[in-house]
Design a protein around this motif. Structure first.
Motif, short mmCIF file in Angstrom:
data_model
loop_
_atom_site.label_atom_id
_atom_site.label_comp_id
_atom_site.label_asym_id
_atom_site.label_seq_id
_atom_site.Cartn_x
_atom_site.Cartn_y
_atom_site.Cartn_z
N ARG A 31 31.15 91.78 65.69
CA ARG A 31 31.17 90.99 64.46
C ARG A 31 31.24 89.50 64.80
O ARG A 31 31.88 89.11 65.77
N ASP A 32 30.63 88.68 63.97
CA ASP A 32 30.68 87.23 64.22
C ASP A 32 31.93 86.59 63.64
O ASP A 32 32.20 85.42 63.92
N ASP A 33 32.71 87.35 62.84
CA ASP A 33 33.92 86.79 62.24
C ASP A 33 35.19 87.23 62.95
O ASP A 33 36.29 87.00 62.45
N GLY A 148 27.09 89.88 72.32
CA GLY A 148 26.77 88.81 71.38
C GLY A 148 27.32 89.21 70.04
O GLY A 148 28.19 90.08 69.94
N THR A 149 26.80 88.60 68.98
CA THR A 149 27.24 88.96 67.64
C THR A 149 26.08 89.50 66.82
O THR A 149 24.92 89.38 67.22
N GLY A 195 30.87 97.35 65.69
CA GLY A 195 29.92 96.94 66.72
C GLY A 195 28.89 98.01 66.98
O GLY A 195 29.00 99.15 66.50
N VAL A 196 27.86 97.65 67.77
CA VAL A 196 26.81 98.58 68.18
C VAL A 196 26.41 98.23 69.61
O VAL A 196 26.99 97.36 70.24
N GLY A 197 25.37 98.89 70.11
CA GLY A 197 24.93 98.69 71.48
C GLY A 197 23.93 97.56 71.64
O GLY A 197 23.35 97.06 70.69
N ALA A 198 23.75 97.15 72.91
CA ALA A 198 22.73 96.17 73.29
C ALA A 198 22.32 96.49 74.72
O ALA A 198 22.69 97.53 75.26
N ALA A 199 21.55 95.62 75.37
CA ALA A 199 21.02 95.92 76.69
C ALA A 199 22.11 95.91 77.75
O ALA A 199 23.01 95.08 77.72
N VAL A 231 17.32 94.80 67.39
CA VAL A 231 18.42 95.55 68.00
C VAL A 231 19.67 94.68 68.07
O VAL A 231 19.63 93.53 68.51
N GLY A 232 20.77 95.23 67.58
CA GLY A 232 22.05 94.55 67.65
C GLY A 232 22.34 93.61 66.50
O GLY A 232 23.46 93.11 66.39
N GLN A 233 21.38 93.38 65.62
CA GLN A 233 21.65 92.55 64.45
C GLN A 233 22.29 93.39 63.35
O GLN A 233 22.19 94.62 63.35
N TYR A 234 22.95 92.71 62.43
CA TYR A 234 23.47 93.42 61.26
C TYR A 234 22.31 94.15 60.58
O TYR A 234 21.23 93.60 60.40
N GLY A 235 22.57 95.40 60.21
CA GLY A 235 21.52 96.22 59.60
C GLY A 235 20.76 97.07 60.59
O GLY A 235 19.89 97.85 60.19
#
Length: 342
Positions: A31-33, A148-149, A195-199, A231-235
């Motif tokens: 999350r960015d907050d 990241g966020t 949160g979710v996954g990323a590379a 990938v990794g963005q909100y939504g």
């Protein structure tokens, strides 16, 4: 790295026809907050996690004194004879066992075992999940990939080698994968450490807690998003290989240890119905003790086997907290409740 398969996208209705292919999601995006420090955890908290390719590129988890569990698209890059560090001690890879139906052109059957030449000493293997359907369960992902966020997602992420954990709620499952969705702050259903996954961390474990013990329910595999969402963005959506679908194969290879002893969940000080002046049941009131700096999830079950999240992200105050949950059909009768720390 690989992209979403057509079969998966058709099998999960929520994803629908508006998805486009994106790289697989395999790290931790937050999350960015919330401060990044809320997500960072010490390596010593998860000694059973092993960097498989290199630090920040693929993770495997010790599930037996001689076996690591991971995704096939990572294990396929590991050679017999490679040295792996398990809690700071080097062990030699004796065998790489890919699921016999996995191939590089598809996402299905993305699961594998890595056998070590010598049994690991001083590290407790983590149990695999053998419970009922995971939909509605709170899961915890632990990985070391890019971070990241949700504002920029994977595109704005970088890798500092730190281990992080995040939480989410399973939105749905199919035969091969567990799906989670990245809610934006303020949206209903978001968890405190959403949160979710990323590379970078394919294979990282997705835990479901059973009687206070974390069980491996999923292995981070790939990600996707609806049109205009990366990938990794909100939504965005994130997919974990669904371990319960592969229990027969896993048990044919590994003689797993007995499950760990049951640990009692947090106690509820008060549980009572809420009625308006006139009318039917309006809600359920729960009061439970909390600690400052901790967050909690309230779960409900029809029979003490499958638990569903009713509210998450409840912040501790150091004093008892009272919440009121809206009534649902059969909310009061034949239902069990528990509170646990996220």
């Amino acid at each position: 790295m690989h992209s979403a398969s057509r079969s998966m996208r058709c099998g999960l209705a929520v994803v629908g026809l508006w998805l486009f292919l994106l790289p697989d999601a395999t790290g931790i995006i937050i999350r960015d907050d919330r401060p990044d420090s809320d997500y960072v955890v010490a390596d010593s908290d998860y000694p059973a996690l092993v960097d498989l390719i290199e630090r920040g590129d693929c993770i495997a988890t010790l599930v037996h004194e001689s076996y690591l569990l991971t995704v096939a698209h990572c294990a396929a890059e590991v050679n017999v004879g490679k040295m792996l560090q398990v809690n700071g001690v080097a062990y030699t890879v004796a065998e790489v066992i890919l699921h016999p139906r996995w191939n590089r052109r598809r996402d299905d059957y993305d699961i594998a075992l890595v056998r070590l030449a010598e049994p690991v000493k001083g590290v407790t293997p983590l149990p695999i999940y053998r419970g009922p359907e995971e939909t509605g369960s709170l899961i915890t992902l632990v990985g070391r990939g890019d971070s990241g966020t949700g504002v920029r997602g994977e595109r704005g992420a970088s890798n500092d080698g730190k281990l992080r954990k995040c939480t989410n709620v399973v939105s749905q499952v199919n035969d091969h994968f567990i799906e989670i969705f990245f809610e934006r702050p303020g949206e209903e259903g978001i968890t405190a450490l959403e949160g979710v996954g990323a590379a970078g961390d394919s294979g990282c474990p997705a835990f479901i807690e059973v009687d206070g013990v974390a069980h491996i329910a999923g292995l981070n595999s790939w990600g996707d998003g609806p049109r205009g969402v990366r990938v990794g963005q909100y939504g965005a959506y994130d997919y974990q290989t669904r371990v319960t679908h592969y229990l027969e194969w896993l048990d044919s290879v590994v003689d797993f240890p007995d499950p760990p002893a049951v640990r009692t969940a947090l106690s509820i000080m008060d549980l009572s119905p809420v009625f308006p002046a006139l009318g039917s049941l309006e809600g359920i009131s729960l009061t439970f003790t909390t600690a400052i700096g901790k967050s909690y999830t309230v779960e409900q079950s029809p029979g003490l086997v499958s638990w569903r999240v009713r509210q998450s992200g409840i912040q501790g105050t150091g004093s008892p907290v009272r919440i009121i949950l809206p009534a649902e059909p059969e909310s009061w009768r034949a239902r069990f409740w528990r509170v646990r720390e996220e």
